[in-house]
Design a protein around this motif. Structure first.
Motif, PDB file in Angstrom:
ATOM      1  N   ASN A 186      55.416 -25.730  27.785  1.00  0.00           N
ATOM      2  CA  ASN A 186      55.109 -24.383  27.312  1.00  0.00           C
ATOM      3  C   ASN A 186      53.599 -24.048  27.790  1.00  0.00           C
ATOM      4  N   GLN A 187      53.367 -23.656  29.141  1.00  0.00           N
ATOM      5  CA  GLN A 187      52.124 -23.493  29.588  1.00  0.00           C
ATOM      6  C   GLN A 187      51.343 -22.318  29.251  1.00  0.00           C
ATOM      7  N   ALA A 188      52.022 -21.283  28.620  1.00  0.00           N
ATOM      8  CA  ALA A 188      51.218 -20.082  28.034  1.00  0.00           C
ATOM      9  C   ALA A 188      51.500 -19.788  26.514  1.00  0.00           C
ATOM     10  N   PRO A 189      51.342 -20.844  25.674  1.00  0.00           N
ATOM     11  CA  PRO A 189      51.852 -20.562  24.349  1.00  0.00           C
ATOM     12  C   PRO A 189      51.065 -19.470  23.615  1.00  0.00           C
ATOM     13  N   HIS A 190      51.716 -18.732  22.976  1.00  0.00           N
ATOM     14  CA  HIS A 190      51.071 -17.591  21.994  1.00  0.00           C
ATOM     15  C   HIS A 190      51.003 -18.104  20.654  1.00  0.00           C
ATOM     16  N   THR A 191      50.965 -19.232  20.392  1.00  0.00           N
ATOM     17  CA  THR A 191      50.921 -19.672  19.084  1.00  0.00           C
ATOM     18  C   THR A 191      49.577 -20.262  18.729  1.00  0.00           C
ATOM     19  N   SER A 192      49.235 -19.536  17.487  1.00  0.00           N
ATOM     20  CA  SER A 192      47.869 -19.993  17.066  1.00  0.00           C
ATOM     21  C   SER A 192      47.981 -20.050  15.296  1.00  0.00           C
ATOM     22  N   GLN A 193      46.981 -20.780  14.627  1.00  0.00           N
ATOM     23  CA  GLN A 193      47.385 -20.862  13.217  1.00  0.00           C
ATOM     24  C   GLN A 193      46.449 -19.860  12.609  1.00  0.00           C
ATOM     25  N   PRO A 194      46.984 -19.339  11.414  1.00  0.00           N
ATOM     26  CA  PRO A 194      46.052 -18.820  10.307  1.00  0.00           C
ATOM     27  C   PRO A 194      44.846 -19.614   9.788  1.00  0.00           C
ATOM     28  N   GLY A 195      44.000 -19.059   9.263  1.00  0.00           N
ATOM     29  CA  GLY A 195      43.112 -19.950   8.413  1.00  0.00           C
ATOM     30  C   GLY A 195      43.574 -20.422   7.107  1.00  0.00           C
ATOM     31  N   GLU A 196      43.114 -21.496   6.682  1.00  0.00           N
ATOM     32  CA  GLU A 196      43.560 -22.094   5.401  1.00  0.00           C
ATOM     33  C   GLU A 196      42.873 -21.282   4.340  1.00  0.00           C
ATOM     34  N   ASP A 197      43.639 -21.017   3.286  1.00  0.00           N
ATOM     35  CA  ASP A 197      43.039 -20.205   2.142  1.00  0.00           C
ATOM     36  C   ASP A 197      41.958 -20.937   1.372  1.00  0.00           C
ATOM     37  N   GLY A 198      41.015 -20.300   0.840  1.00  0.00           N
ATOM     38  CA  GLY A 198      40.234 -20.997  -0.146  1.00  0.00           C
ATOM     39  C   GLY A 198      40.581 -21.458  -1.451  1.00  0.00           C
ATOM     40  N   GLN A 199      39.966 -21.931  -2.197  1.00  0.00           N
ATOM     41  CA  GLN A 199      40.615 -22.386  -3.535  1.00  0.00           C
ATOM     42  C   GLN A 199      39.815 -21.816  -4.530  1.00  0.00           C
ATOM     43  N   GLU A 200      40.438 -21.525  -5.605  1.00  0.00           N
ATOM     44  CA  GLU A 200      39.719 -21.131  -7.008  1.00  0.00           C
ATOM     45  C   GLU A 200      39.988 -21.893  -8.234  1.00  0.00           C
ATOM     46  N   VAL A 201      38.693 -22.522  -8.646  1.00  0.00           N
ATOM     47  CA  VAL A 201      38.884 -23.500  -9.346  1.00  0.00           C
ATOM     48  C   VAL A 201      37.795 -23.182 -10.542  1.00  0.00           C
ATOM     49  N   TRP A 202      38.072 -23.410 -11.827  1.00  0.00           N
ATOM     50  CA  TRP A 202      37.188 -23.321 -12.872  1.00  0.00           C
ATOM     51  C   TRP A 202      36.411 -24.786 -12.890  1.00  0.00           C
ATOM     52  N   HIS A 261      45.394 -25.421  21.703  1.00  0.00           N
ATOM     53  CA  HIS A 261      45.853 -26.419  21.378  1.00  0.00           C
ATOM     54  C   HIS A 261      47.252 -26.874  21.455  1.00  0.00           C
ATOM     55  N   PHE A 262      48.132 -25.733  21.825  1.00  0.00           N
ATOM     56  CA  PHE A 262      49.527 -25.655  21.824  1.00  0.00           C
ATOM     57  C   PHE A 262      49.775 -25.623  23.084  1.00  0.00           C
ATOM     58  N   LYS A 263      49.185 -25.907  23.993  1.00  0.00           N
ATOM     59  CA  LYS A 263      49.751 -26.006  25.492  1.00  0.00           C
ATOM     60  C   LYS A 263      50.181 -27.292  25.833  1.00  0.00           C
ATOM     61  N   THR A 264      51.356 -27.073  26.383  1.00  0.00           N
ATOM     62  CA  THR A 264      52.199 -28.431  26.642  1.00  0.00           C
ATOM     63  C   THR A 264      52.842 -28.385  28.097  1.00  0.00           C
ATOM     64  N   SER A 265      53.641 -29.441  28.676  1.00  0.00           N
ATOM     65  CA  SER A 265      54.041 -29.327  30.089  1.00  0.00           C
ATOM     66  C   SER A 265      55.233 -28.454  29.984  1.00  0.00           C
TER      67      SER A 265
END
Length: 333
Positions: free
Chosen positions: A137-153, A131-135
């Motif tokens: 930056n043809q070889a991005p090493h960037t990726s996203q961590p997953g979003e944390d879950g929620q804890e609710v009572w 998703h992070f490839k641009t004109s």
């Protein structure tokens, strides 16, 4: 059965975290400039409430204090998205309300069979490096961590859904009526508070029609302030379409008894006054025709009423007719 009726539980829910996105590059000898192809992480598992007519109490959740959904799996090369975390389904009776335990905010209500509502969403999966490839930056090493879950009572609160709610003092004959007109078999005895849980029964009517009747535990004066069992179960009356007040023929002051019952409902929730009301005098086999005339003079004039006896079945058919008419008023032309 008495000890198995649970209409209030507090549970801690933890949704699943999302999987991490992948930083991956195509490495195939026939594709010299493969570029980034990291896939996205899978979302974490949701926690979902599902309505079910096969359960009528929250007992199965009483001792399940923590509900935890699984995490999403990380993305992979070839733009392959990671597997989603497994959703957790909690089957609940119709009439269950979900609240935020901290704020008391009502989130939603389950009213239909197989209705599904997400109680807590799982974390979103992270984006892969594709998703992070641009004109520039043809070889991005960037990726996203997953979003944390929620804890609710959360608080889950059950309010019985029925067409007709029976309202009366202990030993007014509510349980006996329900046992006679439906297949329900509530416990019946001659001591106060025989009924300490709501009982539901399907009442067959003419031409294969039917309606649901609920025997609500007996109310006493002061129930809206927490006396007796009334406060605990007054909320079940809120979900009934019409209210059938039962006063026994042995009552010394039926008009005052009706007013006390009406006052307790109004003190608890003024909106209950907007519901259609019927009045039935139970145990009518104890009265002569002369007694009935005297009894009628003490009744309020602004509410339909009739006499019936569950023992002799006198007046039962007219009572069911009156209930059906109240549930199905004629439409205005």
């Amino acid at each position: 059965m008495t000890t198995n009726f649970i209409d209030y539980v507090k549970i801690c829910c933890r949704s699943g975290p999302g999987g991490a996105g992948s930083s991956h590059f195509r490495r195939e000898k026939h594709v010299p400039l493969g570029g980034p192809d990291g896939g996205d992480g899978g979302r974490g598992g949701h926690i979902i409430l599902r309505g079910s007519t096969n359960v009528w109490t929250l007992l199965h959740l009483k001792y399940r204090k923590h509900v935890i959904a699984s995490k999403g799996q990380p993305g992979e090369g070839g733009r392959r998205t990671g597997a989603r975390g497994e959703d957790v389904y909690l089957d609940v009776p119709l009439g269950t309300i979900a609240k935020d335990a901290e704020t008391g905010e009502v989130l939603f209500e389950i009213t239909e069979n197989d209705q599904e509502m997400i109680l807590l969403e799982g974390g979103r999966g992270g984006l892969g490096n594709s998703h992070f490839k641009t004109s520039t930056n043809q070889a991005p090493h960037t990726s996203q961590p997953g979003e944390d879950g929620q804890e609710v009572w959360f608080i889950l609160e059950l309010k019985v859904l029925a067409d007709v709610g029976l309202v009366g003092f202990p030993n007014a004959g509510k349980s006996t009526l329900l046992s006679v007109v439906s297949a329900a078999k509530p416990e019946i005895a001659d001591y106060p508070f025989t009924t300490i849980v709501p009982n539901l029964g399907v009442v067959p009517y003419r031409d294969f029609r039917s309606f649901v009747m609920a025997d609500i535990p007996g109310i006493i004066e002061g129930a809206s302030q927490g006396k007796g069992l009334g406060l605990r179960f007054l909320r079940h009356i809120e979900r009934n379409s019409i209210l059938l007040f039962l006063i026994p023929a042995s009552s010394e002051n039926p008009g005052e008894e009706y007013e006390v019952l009406l006052n307790e409902l109004q003190e608890y929730n003024p909106e209950l006054m907007d519901k259609s009301r019927l009045l039935a005098i139970s145990k009518a086999d104890l009265l002569t025709e002369e007694d009935k005339q005297t009894f009628i003079q003490q009744l309020p004039a602004d509410i339909p009423h009739l006499f019936f006896s569950s023992f002799t079945r006198e007046g039962l058919d007219p009572l069911l007719d009156l209930i059906w008419q109240a549930l199905n008023p004629p439409t205005q032309a």
